[in-house]
Design a protein around this motif. Sequence first.
Motif, PDB file in Angstrom:
ATOM      1  N   LYS A  93       0.832  -1.197   0.000  1.00 26.29           N
ATOM      2  CA  LYS A  93       0.000   0.000   0.000  1.00 26.29           C
ATOM      3  C   LYS A  93       0.874   1.258   0.000  1.00 26.29           C
ATOM      4  O   LYS A  93       0.601   2.222  -0.736  1.00 26.29           O
ATOM      5  CB  LYS A  93      -0.917  -0.003   1.231  1.00 26.29           C
ATOM      6  CG  LYS A  93      -1.835   1.218   1.291  1.00 26.29           C
ATOM      7  CD  LYS A  93      -2.706   1.182   2.546  1.00 26.29           C
ATOM      8  CE  LYS A  93      -3.581   2.426   2.619  1.00 26.29           C
ATOM      9  NZ  LYS A  93      -4.409   2.450   3.868  1.00 26.29           N
ATOM     10  N   GLU A  97       0.883   4.273  -2.790  1.00 21.63           N
ATOM     11  CA  GLU A  97       0.535   5.629  -2.380  1.00 21.63           C
ATOM     12  C   GLU A  97       1.575   6.631  -2.894  1.00 21.63           C
ATOM     13  O   GLU A  97       1.282   7.825  -3.005  1.00 21.63           O
ATOM     14  CB  GLU A  97       0.441   5.693  -0.855  1.00 21.63           C
ATOM     15  CG  GLU A  97      -0.834   5.040  -0.316  1.00 21.63           C
ATOM     16  CD  GLU A  97      -0.895   5.034   1.203  1.00 21.63           C
ATOM     17  OE1 GLU A  97      -1.988   4.822   1.755  1.00 21.63           O
ATOM     18  OE2 GLU A  97       0.180   5.230   1.844  1.00 21.63           O
ATOM     19  N   THR A 105      -6.383   3.981  -8.854  1.00 22.36           N
ATOM     20  CA  THR A 105      -6.196   4.298  -7.436  1.00 22.36           C
ATOM     21  C   THR A 105      -5.134   3.376  -6.853  1.00 22.36           C
ATOM     22  O   THR A 105      -4.815   2.324  -7.417  1.00 22.36           O
ATOM     23  CB  THR A 105      -7.505   4.089  -6.648  1.00 22.36           C
ATOM     24  OG1 THR A 105      -7.847   2.690  -6.666  1.00 22.36           O
ATOM     25  CG2 THR A 105      -8.639   4.911  -7.247  1.00 22.36           C
ATOM     26  N   GLU A 107      -5.441   1.567  -4.295  1.00 19.87           N
ATOM     27  CA  GLU A 107      -6.089   0.292  -3.944  1.00 19.87           C
ATOM     28  C   GLU A 107      -6.183  -0.628  -5.159  1.00 19.87           C
ATOM     29  O   GLU A 107      -5.940  -1.841  -5.063  1.00 19.87           O
ATOM     30  CB  GLU A 107      -7.491   0.535  -3.368  1.00 19.87           C
ATOM     31  CG  GLU A 107      -7.521   1.163  -1.984  1.00 19.87           C
ATOM     32  CD  GLU A 107      -7.160   2.657  -2.002  1.00 19.87           C
ATOM     33  OE1 GLU A 107      -7.200   3.272  -3.095  1.00 19.87           O
ATOM     34  OE2 GLU A 107      -6.817   3.192  -0.932  1.00 19.87           O
ATOM     35  N   GLN A 108      -6.522  -0.053  -6.316  1.00 16.39           N
ATOM     36  CA  GLN A 108      -6.621  -0.862  -7.538  1.00 16.39           C
ATOM     37  C   GLN A 108      -5.260  -1.416  -7.946  1.00 16.39           C
ATOM     38  O   GLN A 108      -5.144  -2.569  -8.364  1.00 16.39           O
ATOM     39  CB  GLN A 108      -7.204  -0.018  -8.670  1.00 16.39           C
ATOM     40  CG  GLN A 108      -8.683   0.313  -8.500  1.00 16.39           C
ATOM     41  CD  GLN A 108      -9.170   1.297  -9.550  1.00 16.39           C
ATOM     42  OE1 GLN A 108      -8.448   2.250  -9.904  1.00 16.39           O
ATOM     43  NE2 GLN A 108     -10.380   1.086 -10.048  1.00 16.39           N
ATOM     44  N   CYS A 110      -2.665  -1.948  -5.923  1.00 17.71           N
ATOM     45  CA  CYS A 110      -2.291  -2.965  -4.932  1.00 17.71           C
ATOM     46  C   CYS A 110      -2.934  -4.304  -5.269  1.00 17.71           C
ATOM     47  O   CYS A 110      -2.274  -5.351  -5.252  1.00 17.71           O
ATOM     48  CB  CYS A 110      -2.732  -2.540  -3.529  1.00 17.71           C
ATOM     49  SG  CYS A 110      -1.708  -1.286  -2.757  1.00 17.71           S
ATOM     50  N   GLU A 111      -4.205  -4.268  -5.586  1.00 18.31           N
ATOM     51  CA  GLU A 111      -4.926  -5.497  -5.901  1.00 18.31           C
ATOM     52  C   GLU A 111      -4.390  -6.135  -7.185  1.00 18.31           C
ATOM     53  O   GLU A 111      -4.252  -7.361  -7.275  1.00 18.31           O
ATOM     54  CB  GLU A 111      -6.420  -5.214  -6.046  1.00 18.31           C
ATOM     55  CG  GLU A 111      -7.284  -6.435  -6.360  1.00 18.31           C
ATOM     56  CD  GLU A 111      -7.232  -7.511  -5.280  1.00 18.31           C
ATOM     57  OE1 GLU A 111      -7.597  -8.668  -5.591  1.00 18.31           O
ATOM     58  OE2 GLU A 111      -6.834  -7.205  -4.140  1.00 18.31           O
TER      59      GLU A 111
END
Length: 607
Positions: A93, A97, A105, A107-108, A110-111
């Motif tokens: 994460k 960032e 994003t 989050e996207q 990271c996934e």
Amino acid sequence: MAMTSIFESEFDHCAETIKSFKDMPIAALKDAEVISFDFFDTLFTRPLADPEDAFDILGKQLGIDNFRFKRQSAQVEAFRRMSASGNKEITLKGIYEAFPDNTYTAEQLCEAEYQLEMNLVEPNLTIFDFFKELKKAGKTVIIASDMYLPSRFFKEALEKHGVTGVQVFSSCDENATKRDSGELFNIICRKLKVTPDQIVHVGDNELSDVVRPREKGVQAYHYCSHYLSTICKGLPLSLSFAQGMLKSHEGYHDLQTFKSLGFTYGGTTALGFLKWIKEQTLLHQIDHVFFLSRDGYIMQQMVERGDVKDFPNSTYFYGSRTTLTLATINDQNFVQFIPFLLSGSEGLQPREVLERIGVVPPAPEIMASFGLPSEKALTPDLFPLMTKFLYAWRWQIIQVCRKNRRGLFNYLQKLGIKRGEKIALVDVGWSGTTQEAFYHAVNQFTDVNIHGYYFCLANTAEKHRRKSFLQMHAMYDTENADAALIDLIYENRVAIELFFSAPHDSIIGYDAFTAQPIGDAGRGLKKDLTQNMSEICEGAMLFAKNYNALSTRLNLELTPHELTSGMLTLIKNKKWQDYSAITSISNFDAWGSSRLKSLCIKDYLNS
């Protein structure tokens, strides 16, 4: 099962595994309370020569230009922020960032990386089977990894391969590492209630998996990977895949073997060329593809196995420059083909010029009467005498040519080729000689539309002459690539041809009635090359199978040119010269082979 049983004779494979842990005594494992394994490049691997090549894959999947550089920059920034905040490890994460691109994003991203890594990692079977044996025997086995991925990733990867109930210590979750001061081992001792000397740890990184844990009193042993020769940075992605996938195949870890070279270079190039050919067949609406022997052997095998879907009708065509040119020769045009009959004959015995086209030589005294002693090597000074002899012996030669012509006609009849069909001839290269021979031979008895598909067309006068009346298409030529690259490929052509060979003799003719091919094993061969060629083909076929499975797993398809880029790398950096399996091959080309000499690959390239 008692712990000691895994070291008894029925588990010899475990003893072999232990040999890969430098200086590890078996007693250390027997007495240990906890056996700790590093995860990446020890217990699990990625099918990549360089782990950071995963960033190139992710960039392709996400459609982000220059993704690798951006991802590396973000990790550097994440470390800076980590240090500023007083933390001891970065997280996935935290990396995203700091990612300098807002297309997705954090989050996207990271996934996306999490899922890619999950799809990439696969057990290093040598170590993984040993790991499972230890667990089955009742030992406490754990994972200790310096990684920005959370513990749940490692547990999910283990569960995916049938292993549950293993405790994981990930540096990003514990905010402690192996590499810096070995603090992660303090946490392991505290949570598992053991002393450092009761732990055995194994891993591939000498600093974080050996030096640091030993400083903490842990019994640590270096895992000496069996696939070290396949690890390399800066490779094209196709070559990274190939060398990375070698890790999973016993007997393929040594890049000096024919099998591993076939896997790494033959497989990538043949599959890429084959995919390019399919694109061309759709463009030209081809009815039937002829994969010429011996160049097309591997590709036809791939087609028959279904490695490239929806491929048009195809045949492994037992035809060569020799067979097709001979089928063209008759009493009217014989003289114009004498240069062909003499080509590459310097250093050969006079009788070998006949043997290589399937003509029985006359008695030695007959040849001697032309000033051509049977044991004397031909030199340019003797070519006028050899020309005179060939003309005198033309009727015996023409008789063989006539048989080849009839055999070719019957062969095409058996294949069901009809007038007006679009035929594609697949040849590695280089100037269209075989296509022109096919064009002239076949036009004597039928009318078909012939396209030639080549890996590379050289910048030669003969190529330019033929393109004026033949339909010739190349994956690499001066119309779509830099002329210097084309020249380089052509200069190293014999090294490339080695990867497009077949485990059978060169074809020099046909039986007139059965159309069965007639082969030529060559003369003066030091050894039978059939086994070597079989191993190259075996490796190439295994690559295609593995690549297609990986491509599906990753939802990623390399372009034909990306797949073949590994071969270009081999040529550009002259890396083939480092492989004795290539440089030691002698008399690879039956046409130029002789009882009087032995030519290796370097001789062909320097000629």
